[in-house]
Write a protein that holds these residues in place. Structure first.
Motif, short mmCIF file in Angstrom:
data_model
loop_
_atom_site.label_atom_id
_atom_site.label_comp_id
_atom_site.label_asym_id
_atom_site.label_seq_id
_atom_site.Cartn_x
_atom_site.Cartn_y
_atom_site.Cartn_z
N GLY A 290 -31.55 41.58 30.86
CA GLY A 290 -31.66 42.85 31.53
C GLY A 290 -33.06 43.41 31.56
N CYS A 291 -33.99 42.79 30.81
CA CYS A 291 -35.37 43.28 30.79
C CYS A 291 -36.06 43.07 32.13
CB CYS A 291 -36.18 42.56 29.71
SG CYS A 291 -35.67 42.96 28.05
N GLU A 292 -35.60 42.06 32.87
CA GLU A 292 -36.25 41.76 34.14
C GLU A 292 -35.17 41.27 35.09
OE1 GLU A 292 -39.57 38.73 35.95
OE2 GLU A 292 -39.50 39.05 33.80
N GLU A 293 -34.36 42.19 35.59
CA GLU A 293 -33.20 41.84 36.40
C GLU A 293 -33.64 41.17 37.68
OE1 GLU A 293 -29.26 41.33 36.83
OE2 GLU A 293 -30.26 42.30 35.16
N GLY A 294 -33.08 40.00 37.99
CA GLY A 294 -33.43 39.27 39.20
C GLY A 294 -34.84 38.78 39.15
N GLY A 295 -35.40 38.46 40.29
CA GLY A 295 -36.79 38.02 40.34
C GLY A 295 -36.92 36.55 40.05
N ALA A 296 -38.07 36.01 40.38
CA ALA A 296 -38.29 34.58 40.22
C ALA A 296 -38.59 34.23 38.79
CB ALA A 296 -39.46 34.14 41.11
N ALA A 297 -38.24 33.01 38.40
CA ALA A 297 -38.50 32.55 37.04
C ALA A 297 -39.99 32.46 36.81
CB ALA A 297 -37.85 31.18 36.83
N GLY A 298 -40.40 32.67 35.57
CA GLY A 298 -41.81 32.55 35.24
C GLY A 298 -42.55 33.87 35.30
N ARG A 299 -41.98 34.88 35.97
CA ARG A 299 -42.68 36.14 36.14
C ARG A 299 -42.85 36.86 34.81
NH1 ARG A 299 -40.37 39.64 40.93
NH2 ARG A 299 -41.07 37.78 42.04
N GLY A 300 -41.93 36.60 33.89
CA GLY A 300 -42.02 37.30 32.61
C GLY A 300 -42.81 36.56 31.55
N GLY A 301 -43.36 35.37 31.83
CA GLY A 301 -44.17 34.65 30.87
C GLY A 301 -43.42 34.29 29.62
N VAL A 302 -43.91 34.81 28.48
CA VAL A 302 -43.29 34.52 27.19
C VAL A 302 -41.83 34.98 27.17
CG1 VAL A 302 -43.34 35.10 24.74
CG2 VAL A 302 -45.46 34.54 25.92
N LEU A 303 -41.56 36.11 27.82
CA LEU A 303 -40.20 36.62 27.88
C LEU A 303 -39.26 35.59 28.50
CD1 LEU A 303 -38.18 38.96 27.56
CD2 LEU A 303 -38.86 39.74 29.83
N GLU A 304 -39.71 34.95 29.59
CA GLU A 304 -38.88 33.93 30.25
C GLU A 304 -38.64 32.74 29.33
OE1 GLU A 304 -37.32 33.87 33.00
OE2 GLU A 304 -38.07 35.59 34.10
N MET A 305 -39.67 32.35 28.57
CA MET A 305 -39.52 31.23 27.65
C MET A 305 -38.53 31.56 26.55
SD MET A 305 -41.56 28.86 28.83
CE MET A 305 -42.18 27.76 27.57
N ARG A 306 -38.59 32.79 26.05
CA ARG A 306 -37.64 33.20 25.00
C ARG A 306 -36.23 33.26 25.57
NH1 ARG A 306 -38.22 38.13 23.39
NH2 ARG A 306 -37.11 37.78 21.46
N LEU A 307 -36.12 33.68 26.83
CA LEU A 307 -34.81 33.70 27.47
C LEU A 307 -34.24 32.29 27.55
CD1 LEU A 307 -32.65 35.33 29.04
CD2 LEU A 307 -33.95 34.83 31.12
N TRP A 308 -35.09 31.33 27.88
CA TRP A 308 -34.64 29.94 27.95
C TRP A 308 -34.19 29.44 26.58
CZ3 TRP A 308 -37.23 25.73 25.60
CH2 TRP A 308 -36.61 24.49 25.82
N LEU A 309 -34.96 29.77 25.53
CA LEU A 309 -34.59 29.32 24.18
C LEU A 309 -33.27 29.95 23.73
CD1 LEU A 309 -37.99 29.30 22.24
CD2 LEU A 309 -36.49 27.35 22.69
N LEU A 310 -33.09 31.23 24.02
CA LEU A 310 -31.83 31.89 23.62
C LEU A 310 -30.66 31.30 24.41
CD1 LEU A 310 -30.64 34.00 21.80
CD2 LEU A 310 -31.18 35.75 23.50
N SER A 311 -30.89 30.99 25.68
CA SER A 311 -29.87 30.33 26.48
C SER A 311 -29.53 28.96 25.91
CB SER A 311 -30.36 30.18 27.93
OG SER A 311 -29.51 29.34 28.68
N ASP A 312 -30.56 28.24 25.46
CA ASP A 312 -30.35 26.92 24.86
C ASP A 312 -29.54 27.04 23.58
OD1 ASP A 312 -30.95 24.03 24.90
OD2 ASP A 312 -32.10 24.47 23.09
N SER A 313 -29.82 28.08 22.79
CA SER A 313 -29.05 28.30 21.57
C SER A 313 -27.58 28.56 21.89
CB SER A 313 -29.62 29.48 20.78
OG SER A 313 -30.92 29.19 20.30
#
Length: 281
Positions: free
Chosen positions: A110-133
Motif C-alpha cells: 500500500g506504500c506505492e499503490e499501482g505504478g510500474a515495478a522498480g519505481r520504489g527502489g529498495v522498497l520494491e526489493m523488500r516487497l519482492w523479498l517479503l513476497s518470496d517469504s
C-alpha cells in the motif's frame, strides 16, 4: 539450530553484516544436518517470533533503507532454511505468524499503490523479498500433513489464514508488483508468479476440504463463496485497470511458458490457465 538462529538475529540487530553471513551459513548447515536426524531441536517460540519481526520489519513504512533491505534478505534466507525442516516448519507456521506476514505484505504494497515495478527502489526489493517469504510459507503449508494417516485431510488455521489472501486485493496487487520487480530486475530465474500460485494451491486445498464433492450435483456450479477463483476475481472490481493491463500479459506469458518448459511442473498448462483467470475481472 536454536543457537545459530539466535546468533544470526543478534548480528542483524547489531548491524554486523559479516558476522551475520557466517551465522546464516551455520544455520543453513544445522538445517541440512537436521534432515537426517530423528530428534530435531526446534527453535523456541521467542526465537521464531524474533525472526518474524525481522521479516515484517518496517513493513508498512515507505521510508525503506538499504539496511532494511539487508535485514529482510538475511531473515528471508533464514526462513527458507528453517522451512526445509518439517518439525521447524510446523512450529513456525501458526495462524498468527502467517497472518502477520500477510498484513506486512499488504501494508508494504500500500506504500506505492499501482505504478510500474522498480519505481520504489529498495522498497520494491523488500516487497519482492517479503513476497518470496510468503510464497515459501505457502509452499510449506501445501506440504504440511495434518490429520490421521489415511483419514480425511484437515484444514489448519495457518492454511485458512493464507487462503484468505485471494480475498484481499491489496495483497494480490502487492504479489503482482513483487512479480514485476523480479521480472524487471532478473532477481531470480523461473516463474515470478510462483508466490501467487503457491497461495492459490493452499486456497484450492482449503476449498476441497471444506466442500466435499458429494454436497453438490455435477451440474450445479460452485457458489462464489466456495470458489476461490470467483471470490478473487470479484476483489479486482475497481482496481487500477491500466496498470493491470500493462502488468499481467508478460507475467502470464512467463507463467504458461514455464509450464511448457518444465515436464515436472506442479500444475499442468490447463490448470495454469484456470489460475490465470483469477486476474480476469
Amino acid at each position: 539450530m536454536e543457537a545459530a538462529l539466535r546468533q544470526l538475529l543478534s548480528c542483524i540487530d547489531s548491524g554486523r553484516r559479516d558476522a551475520a553471513s557466517a551465522a546464516l551459513e551455520r544455520l543453513q548447515h544445522a538445517c541440512r544436518a537436521a534432515a537426517s536426524t530423528a530428534a530435531v531441536e526446534v527453535p523456541g517460540e521467542r526465537s521464531l517470533d524474533r525472526l518474524l519481526r525481522h521479516l515484517c520489519q518496517a513493513g508498512g513504512s515507505a521510508l525503506a533503507t538499504k539496511a532494511d533491505f539487508i535485514t529482510c534478505k538475511s531473515s528471508n534466507w533464514a526462513l527458507l532454511a528453517l522451512l526445509t525442516v518439517p518439525a521447524v516448519a510446523d512450529a513456525f507456521l501458526t495462524e498468527g505468524r502467517v497472518t502477520a506476514l500477510i498484513d506486512a505484505l499488504e501494508a508494504l504494497g500500500g506504500c506505492e499503490e499501482g505504478g510500474a515495478a522498480g519505481r520504489g527502489g529498495v522498497l520494491e526489493m523488500r516487497l519482492w523479498l517479503l513476497s518470496d517469504s510468503l510464497g515459501s510459507v505457502a509452499t510449506a503449508l501445501t506440504e504440511q500433513r495434518s490429520g490421521p494417516v489415511g483419514g480425511a485431510p484437515l484444514i489448519t488455521p495457518a492454511q485458512l489464514a493464507l487462503a484468505g489472501v485471494i480475498a484481499r486485493p491489496a495483497v494480490v496487487r502487492a504479489l503482482l508488483r513483487a512479480a514485476l520487480t523480479q521480472q524487471s530486475t532478473e532477481l531470480s530465474a523461473g516463474d515470478p508468479l510462483s508466490a501467487v500460485e503457491a497461495a492459490l494451491l493452499v486456497a484450492d486445498h482449503v476449498q476441497r476440504c471444506a466442500t466435499p464433492a458429494s454436497h453438490a450435483a455435477p451440474s450445479e456450479p460452485p457458489s462464489s463463496a466456495a470458489d476461490p477463483h470467483a471470490a478473487a476475481r470479484a476483489t479486482w472490481q475497481g482496481a487500477d485497470a491500466d496498470w493491470l493491463c500493462e502488468a499481467l500479459p508478460p507475467l502470464l506469458a512467463l507463467r504458461l511458458g514455464e509450464a511448457r518448459s518444465r515436464p515436472g511442473t506442479v500444475l499442468g498448462e490447463a490448470e495454469l490457465r484456470e489460475h490465470a483467470a483469477l486476474f480476469v475481472a
